[in-house]
Design a protein around this motif. Structure first.
Motif, mmCIF file in Angstrom:
data_model
loop_
_atom_site.group_PDB
_atom_site.id
_atom_site.type_symbol
_atom_site.label_atom_id
_atom_site.label_comp_id
_atom_site.label_asym_id
_atom_site.label_seq_id
_atom_site.Cartn_x
_atom_site.Cartn_y
_atom_site.Cartn_z
ATOM 1 N N GLU A 6 -49.502 -43.191 -17.880
ATOM 2 C CA GLU A 6 -49.134 -42.129 -16.941
ATOM 3 C C GLU A 6 -48.165 -41.113 -17.551
ATOM 4 O O GLU A 6 -48.008 -40.005 -17.018
ATOM 5 N N CYS A 7 -47.472 -41.504 -18.628
ATOM 6 C CA CYS A 7 -46.449 -40.609 -19.191
ATOM 7 C C CYS A 7 -47.053 -39.340 -19.791
ATOM 8 O O CYS A 7 -46.401 -38.298 -19.841
ATOM 9 N N LYS A 13 -46.402 -31.577 -18.128
ATOM 10 C CA LYS A 13 -45.618 -30.982 -17.049
ATOM 11 C C LYS A 13 -44.272 -30.484 -17.602
ATOM 12 O O LYS A 13 -43.803 -29.394 -17.268
ATOM 13 N N GLN A 14 -43.677 -31.313 -18.460
ATOM 14 C CA GLN A 14 -42.382 -30.950 -19.050
ATOM 15 C C GLN A 14 -42.499 -29.682 -19.897
ATOM 16 O O GLN A 14 -41.617 -28.829 -19.873
ATOM 17 N N ILE A 15 -43.589 -29.594 -20.668
ATOM 18 C CA ILE A 15 -43.793 -28.402 -21.507
ATOM 19 C C ILE A 15 -43.788 -27.151 -20.629
ATOM 20 O O ILE A 15 -43.098 -26.170 -20.907
ATOM 21 N N VAL A 16 -44.555 -27.181 -19.550
ATOM 22 C CA VAL A 16 -44.703 -25.994 -18.705
ATOM 23 C C VAL A 16 -43.365 -25.640 -18.045
ATOM 24 O O VAL A 16 -42.943 -24.482 -18.057
ATOM 25 N N GLU A 17 -42.690 -26.658 -17.500
ATOM 26 C CA GLU A 17 -41.427 -26.375 -16.798
ATOM 27 C C GLU A 17 -40.331 -25.925 -17.765
ATOM 28 O O GLU A 17 -39.562 -25.014 -17.460
ATOM 29 N N THR A 18 -40.275 -26.569 -18.927
ATOM 30 C CA THR A 18 -39.214 -26.232 -19.871
ATOM 31 C C THR A 18 -39.481 -24.887 -20.541
ATOM 32 O O THR A 18 -38.551 -24.102 -20.756
ATOM 33 N N VAL A 116 -36.714 -34.588 -15.320
ATOM 34 C CA VAL A 116 -37.710 -35.143 -14.409
ATOM 35 C C VAL A 116 -38.167 -34.011 -13.494
ATOM 36 O O VAL A 116 -37.359 -33.461 -12.757
ATOM 37 N N PRO A 117 -39.451 -33.656 -13.587
ATOM 38 C CA PRO A 117 -39.903 -32.524 -12.791
ATOM 39 C C PRO A 117 -39.739 -32.783 -11.278
ATOM 40 O O PRO A 117 -40.403 -33.615 -10.711
ATOM 41 N N SER A 118 -38.817 -32.110 -10.677
ATOM 42 C CA SER A 118 -38.539 -32.215 -9.240
ATOM 43 C C SER A 118 -37.379 -31.302 -8.910
ATOM 44 O O SER A 118 -36.685 -30.805 -9.781
ATOM 45 N N SER A 119 -37.158 -31.080 -7.664
ATOM 46 C CA SER A 119 -36.002 -30.294 -7.279
ATOM 47 C C SER A 119 -35.028 -31.245 -6.600
ATOM 48 O O SER A 119 -35.364 -32.362 -6.276
ATOM 49 N N ILE B 3 -57.573 -21.223 -13.828
ATOM 50 C CA ILE B 3 -56.664 -22.292 -14.226
ATOM 51 C C ILE B 3 -55.229 -21.777 -14.358
ATOM 52 O O ILE B 3 -55.013 -20.671 -14.860
ATOM 53 N N TYR B 4 -54.301 -22.564 -13.899
ATOM 54 C CA TYR B 4 -52.884 -22.283 -14.131
ATOM 55 C C TYR B 4 -52.412 -23.226 -15.252
ATOM 56 O O TYR B 4 -53.031 -24.267 -15.497
ATOM 57 N N LEU B 5 -51.317 -22.884 -15.877
ATOM 58 C CA LEU B 5 -50.774 -23.738 -16.937
ATOM 59 C C LEU B 5 -50.448 -25.135 -16.402
ATOM 60 O O LEU B 5 -50.511 -26.127 -17.122
ATOM 61 N N GLU B 6 -50.100 -25.179 -15.112
ATOM 62 C CA GLU B 6 -49.755 -26.468 -14.483
ATOM 63 C C GLU B 6 -50.945 -27.409 -14.373
ATOM 64 O O GLU B 6 -50.763 -28.618 -14.166
#
Lengths: 283, 283
Positions: A6-7, A13-18, A116-119, B3-6
């Motif tokens: 799952e990681c 996700k981390q790439i996109v958010e960061t 950790v992707p979240s708010s 598609i979005y990057l997410e």
């Protein structure tokens, strides 16, 4: 604790958010996703998820030229927590069990986590941590160990969170304990460095050292000699956060883990549910 | 909607969740992740997320030999919904506005979706859909169009969900409408095929055709001639679910989209929040 299947989605996700925080364009972010994709086959299942972080964040640094992506957010987290600090210290002093109250605050602080992707909503989190039951709650073991021991190694986690840790640490100091705090060697995600510890004034009340760790976790045998000495000689080791749990959970020596389970993979490893709060002695 | 990057992290999540349902070993799942990783650079940003599904699910089929991974889950969904059906039909008939009530049920049914990583509780969902406000609610436009028009093309989405659609469709039939329902050409995720429509008896009350679509969505120009004829000649087109929204949202003809926003990317495209329910006429 090793990588779970799952990681892998989380790395993307981390790439996109960061990349967004680093100011990367959509085109650059897409290139980053391609690079990460191509590297997937070479990521071993025999490492902890945390050990992939320097690669993931390093990639973003390389493509954006930004080597301290979370600098602004870390400062904001520290400032926000420092604003809350005076009242929280008063609340702690007034409470029936200041050690437990400050421990609950240390858990609440653990929600400040951009890795950790979240708010998150810190005031709501504090409120919740005061009323929520710990799923694993080795508080009696901890207080017994504190009575017996003198030297505590406290492995810190995130910016902002350390202000809350400081309240807990002050309670431990009142019990005449000798405390050394360990931080990361250099900026990685929002993990604390010597600079953050100095910013909030933690170094004025306890000794703060770098663990020498370049990952957002702690693998003792790969840490500095100074860290290893404290680690092996401490009567009590306290480890904050998921990154430290991931990397220290299979260690031979007893460790107290304090964190909120913020991802399904960690929750499954612990045997708890997502969002549960944990004070657990392992070994 | 492209598609979005997410979306990339979601493809990895889908591989892991679907491989598990297909009975793949962790080793096989890891190989699937490697394959997907290597393919990332070749996934265009000019297609809809839905169009990646045949590749992702095809990969799992190829590695596991399982060509109808969701067969059992689909049957369960249909059975579960059929059990709820008689009472829901009675509730609808008794309600103040049966058309609206059945429309709300059609939205509630849209939560039965194994393609979107999440769990669901259908009875809770039904309850919620009866009390929740639609974020976009073009019900007046729909009823006006229904009064004016006769031919409706209803593009179906998931197994289980179609039982709820059937209640809505029966209300439309009471208004003397001619309805044709479209399903997918072959099994993809839990999307409905002719077999599912026959299983719940939908084909006894309306004409059901395959759209010819091999993806969990509908790109009219790539669909069968029969579908395209109905699509262009229908007075009203009703599209259920996210997959159909993703692929039909840029179409020139007016379409009514009915769905619950189950992923952040779709929610952002719509301009709503995650979990919102939508009845929207586009064009």
């Amino acid at each position: 604790m090793n990588i779970y299947l799952e990681c892998f989605s989380c790395f993307f996700k981390q790439i996109v958010e960061t990349a967004k925080i680093a100011g990367a364009s959509p085109e650059t972010t897409r290139e980053l996703l391609n690079e990460l994709g191509k590297s997937i086959p070479s990521i071993s299942m025999d490492i902890t998820p945390t050990e992939v972080s320097p690669y993931v964040y390093g990639l973003i640094e390389r493509y954006t030229g930004n080597t301290d992506i979370y600098k602004t957010l870390k400062k904001k987290s520290n400032q926000l927590a420092l604003e809350l600090y005076p009242n929280l210290e008063i609340d702690t002093a007034k409470s029936a069990n200041p050690l437990l109250t400050s421990l609950r605050l240390a858990v609440a602080g653990n929600v400040i986590d951009y890795g950790v992707p979240s708010s998150f909503d810190i005031e709501k989190e504090i409120e919740e941590c005061f009323h929520k039951e710990f799923t694993i709650f080795d508080f009696e073991l901890l207080t017994t160990d504190i009575k017996k021991g003198k030297n505590i190694l406290y492995i810190l986690d995130n910016a902002g969170e350390i202000v809350f840790d400081m309240i807990f640490i002050k309670e431990l100091l009142k019990l005449k304990k000798e405390i050394v705090c360990a931080v990361r060697e250099k900026p990685i995600i929002n993990d604390v460095t010597l600079e953050d510890a100095a910013y909030i004034g933690l170094d004025k009340i306890v000794k703060v050292i770098s663990s020498g760790s370049p990952i957002p976790g702690t693998i003792p045998k790969k840490c500095s000699d100074e860290f290893q000495q404290y680690y092996h000689n401490a009567d009590i080791v306290i480890s904050k956060g998921q990154g430290n749990y991931e990397t220290l959970s299979n260690e031979k020596r007893p460790i107290y883990f304090i964190f909120k389970a913020k991802c399904q993979v960690v929750a499954r490893h612990v045997g708890c549910n997502l969002g549960d709060i944990i004070l657990m002695r392992k070994n």
